[in-house]
Write an enzyme that holds these catalytic residues in place. Structure first.
Site, PDB file in Angstrom:
ATOM      1  N   LEU A   1     -12.951  64.913 -41.313  1.00  0.00           N
ATOM      2  CA  LEU A   1     -13.452  65.385 -42.599  1.00  0.00           C
ATOM      3  C   LEU A   1     -13.214  64.316 -43.661  1.00  0.00           C
ATOM      4  O   LEU A   1     -12.166  63.671 -43.654  1.00  0.00           O
ATOM      5  CB  LEU A   1     -12.739  66.692 -43.001  1.00  0.00           C
ATOM      6  CG  LEU A   1     -13.009  67.912 -42.120  1.00  0.00           C
ATOM      7  CD1 LEU A   1     -12.187  69.105 -42.611  1.00  0.00           C
ATOM      8  CD2 LEU A   1     -14.488  68.260 -42.109  1.00  0.00           C
TER       9      LEU A   1
ATOM     10  N   GLU B   1      -9.408  75.399 -48.433  1.00  0.00           N
ATOM     11  CA  GLU B   1     -10.756  75.616 -47.894  1.00  0.00           C
ATOM     12  C   GLU B   1     -10.684  75.701 -46.362  1.00  0.00           C
ATOM     13  O   GLU B   1     -11.348  76.518 -45.741  1.00  0.00           O
ATOM     14  CB  GLU B   1     -11.678  74.462 -48.334  1.00  0.00           C
ATOM     15  CG  GLU B   1     -13.169  74.793 -48.293  1.00  0.00           C
ATOM     16  CD  GLU B   1     -13.781  74.804 -46.903  1.00  0.00           C
ATOM     17  OE1 GLU B   1     -14.711  75.581 -46.642  1.00  0.00           O
ATOM     18  OE2 GLU B   1     -13.319  74.019 -46.048  1.00  0.00           O
TER      19      GLU B   1
HETATM   20  N1  LIG Z   1     -17.466  69.470 -42.997  1.00  0.00           N
HETATM   21  C1  LIG Z   1     -17.648  70.306 -41.986  1.00  0.00           C
HETATM   22  O1  LIG Z   1     -17.668  71.532 -42.143  1.00  0.00           O
HETATM   23  C2  LIG Z   1     -17.853  69.759 -40.612  1.00  0.00           C
HETATM   24  C3  LIG Z   1     -18.256  70.601 -39.586  1.00  0.00           C
HETATM   25  C4  LIG Z   1     -18.500  70.050 -38.327  1.00  0.00           C
HETATM   26  C5  LIG Z   1     -18.344  68.702 -38.122  1.00  0.00           C
HETATM   27  N2  LIG Z   1     -17.930  67.919 -39.149  1.00  0.00           N
HETATM   28  C6  LIG Z   1     -17.787  66.459 -38.970  1.00  0.00           C
HETATM   29  O2  LIG Z   1     -18.946  65.977 -38.300  1.00  0.00           O
HETATM   30  C7  LIG Z   1     -18.562  64.951 -37.389  1.00  0.00           C
HETATM   31  C8  LIG Z   1     -18.883  65.393 -35.957  1.00  0.00           C
HETATM   32  O3  LIG Z   1     -20.209  65.854 -35.875  1.00  0.00           O
HETATM   33  P1  LIG Z   1     -21.318  65.099 -34.995  1.00  0.00           P
HETATM   34  O4  LIG Z   1     -22.627  65.718 -35.318  1.00  0.00           O
HETATM   35  O5  LIG Z   1     -21.143  63.634 -35.215  1.00  0.00           O
HETATM   36  O6  LIG Z   1     -20.862  65.378 -33.502  1.00  0.00           O
HETATM   37  P2  LIG Z   1     -20.667  66.697 -32.575  1.00  0.00           P
HETATM   38  O7  LIG Z   1     -21.858  67.575 -32.635  1.00  0.00           O
HETATM   39  O8  LIG Z   1     -19.352  67.332 -32.851  1.00  0.00           O
HETATM   40  O9  LIG Z   1     -20.593  66.007 -31.161  1.00  0.00           O
HETATM   41  C9  LIG Z   1     -21.728  65.399 -30.624  1.00  0.00           C
HETATM   42  C10 LIG Z   1     -21.661  65.552 -29.128  1.00  0.00           C
HETATM   43  O10 LIG Z   1     -21.564  66.935 -28.791  1.00  0.00           O
HETATM   44  C11 LIG Z   1     -22.349  67.188 -27.646  1.00  0.00           C
HETATM   45  N3  LIG Z   1     -23.458  68.061 -28.039  1.00  0.00           N
HETATM   46  C12 LIG Z   1     -23.879  68.371 -29.285  1.00  0.00           C
HETATM   47  N4  LIG Z   1     -24.900  69.236 -29.239  1.00  0.00           N
HETATM   48  C13 LIG Z   1     -25.130  69.482 -27.929  1.00  0.00           C
HETATM   49  C14 LIG Z   1     -26.061  70.312 -27.234  1.00  0.00           C
HETATM   50  N5  LIG Z   1     -26.969  71.069 -27.873  1.00  0.00           N
HETATM   51  N6  LIG Z   1     -26.009  70.326 -25.873  1.00  0.00           N
HETATM   52  C15 LIG Z   1     -25.099  69.570 -25.198  1.00  0.00           C
HETATM   53  N7  LIG Z   1     -24.192  68.777 -25.811  1.00  0.00           N
HETATM   54  C16 LIG Z   1     -24.211  68.737 -27.162  1.00  0.00           C
HETATM   55  C17 LIG Z   1     -22.815  65.841 -27.135  1.00  0.00           C
HETATM   56  O11 LIG Z   1     -21.755  65.392 -26.309  1.00  0.00           O
HETATM   57  P3  LIG Z   1     -21.984  64.391 -25.059  1.00  0.00           P
HETATM   58  O12 LIG Z   1     -22.257  63.053 -25.694  1.00  0.00           O
HETATM   59  O13 LIG Z   1     -20.692  64.443 -24.330  1.00  0.00           O
HETATM   60  O14 LIG Z   1     -23.156  64.914 -24.289  1.00  0.00           O
HETATM   61  C18 LIG Z   1     -22.881  65.030 -28.417  1.00  0.00           C
HETATM   62  O15 LIG Z   1     -22.804  63.627 -28.208  1.00  0.00           O
HETATM   63  C19 LIG Z   1     -17.075  64.734 -37.584  1.00  0.00           C
HETATM   64  O16 LIG Z   1     -16.887  63.751 -38.592  1.00  0.00           O
HETATM   65  C20 LIG Z   1     -16.607  66.090 -38.095  1.00  0.00           C
HETATM   66  O17 LIG Z   1     -15.404  66.009 -38.859  1.00  0.00           O
HETATM   67  C21 LIG Z   1     -17.691  68.429 -40.378  1.00  0.00           C
END
Ligand SMILES: NC(=O)c1ccc[n+]([C@@H]2O[C@H](COP(=O)([O-])OP(=O)(O)OC[C@H]3O[C@@H](n4cnc5c(N)ncnc54)[C@H](OP(=O)(O)O)[C@@H]3O)[C@@H](O)[C@H]2O)c1
Length: 200
Positions: free
Chosen positions: A33, A40
């Site tokens: 984050l 929050e």
């Molecule tokens: N502020 C907030 O409320 C909040 C909420 C959520 C996240 N975040 C931030 O967002 C970042 C992470 O999010 P991100 O979008 O980069 O990554 P993510 O969605 O957490 O991870 C991506 C990985 O998840 C798997 N994946 C996602 N969707 C999939 C699906 N439909 N089917 C199969 N596998 C799936 C895949 O893994 P594989 O590569 O292993 O296939 C993909 O490479 C972090 O910085 C986190 O702190 C913030």
């Protein structure tokens, strides 16, 4: 006939997203984050762990990176079963309960036996692709989106969504309506409700 039988076993569950985003829809930086807002974060935890009666559980759906970004000290989490989405992992990560290859398989876990009788809500915890899948899902009814009222450098962004379809609620049960401030950062907890929800 067989198809009808299997449809009977599906129990529709609410699919709900929860996230906090800053001014440019940013939500993450370097896998974590961009801000420190402990109250929050506590609101987030209280919301996803809430069930209406003892014994019931929520199913929490996490992308792999999102799952990895959370400290082990958070687990086990009351009233929660965790699904990690990944096409590359070969086994269920420590502290998680399930590994799924796609979004719909994770939703089905909650909607079919043996979990259907105890799961109340499917909470979508991100990241971006998982939120995109959830926003399109016919069972999606609510989007809990905290507005972090500041600029942060981000490399992960919440997807655009249709604000005519998802309407901002003026007040919502258990959601503080006033602007709050922590560590010099103002934020507001908001809920968007989908105007129409399809049925199966
Ligand atoms: N502020 C907030 O409320 C909040 C909420 C959520 C996240 N975040 C931030 O967002 C970042 C992470 O999010 P991100 O979008 O980069 O990554 P993510 O969605 O957490 O991870 C991506 C990985 O998840 C798997 N994946 C996602 N969707 C999939 C699906 N439909 N089917 C199969 N596998 C799936 C895949 O893994 P594989 O590569 O292993 O296939 C993909 O490479 C972090 O910085 C986190 O702190 C913030």
């Amino acid at each position: 006939m067989e198809l009808e039988k299997s449809r009977d076993k599906v129990q529709k569950k609410p699919v709900r997203l929860i996230a906090a985003i800053c001014n440019n829809m940013g939500m993450g930086k370097d896998g974590t984050l961009p801000w420190s807002l402990p109250s929050e974060f506590q609101y987030f935890l209280n919301t996803i762990k809430k069930v209406s009666r003892p014994g019931n559980m929520n199913l929490l759906i996490w992308g792999r990176l999102c799952w990895n970004s959370h400290p082990e000290s958070m687990f086990p989490m009351d009233n929660s079963l965790h699904v990690v989405l990944s096409k590359t992992l070969s086994s269920v990560p420590d502290y998680a309960h399930f590994l799924c290859r796609d979004f719909e398989s994770a939703v089905r876990l909650a909607a079919e036996p043996p979990l259907a009788d105890i799961i109340e809500t499917i909470w979508i915890l991100g990241g971006r692709q998982v939120y995109e899948d959830a926003l399109k899902h016919p069972w999606c009814d609510l989007l809990y989106l905290t507005d972090v009222m500041a600029d942060f450098d981000c490399d992960a962004f919440f997807p655009e969504f249709d604000r005519e379809l998802f309407k901002l609620q003026e007040k919502f049960p258990d959601v503080p309506s006033e602007i709050q401030e922590e560590n010099g950062i103002k934020f507001k907890c908001q809920v968007f409700k989908k105007e129409t929800t399809d049925t199966m």
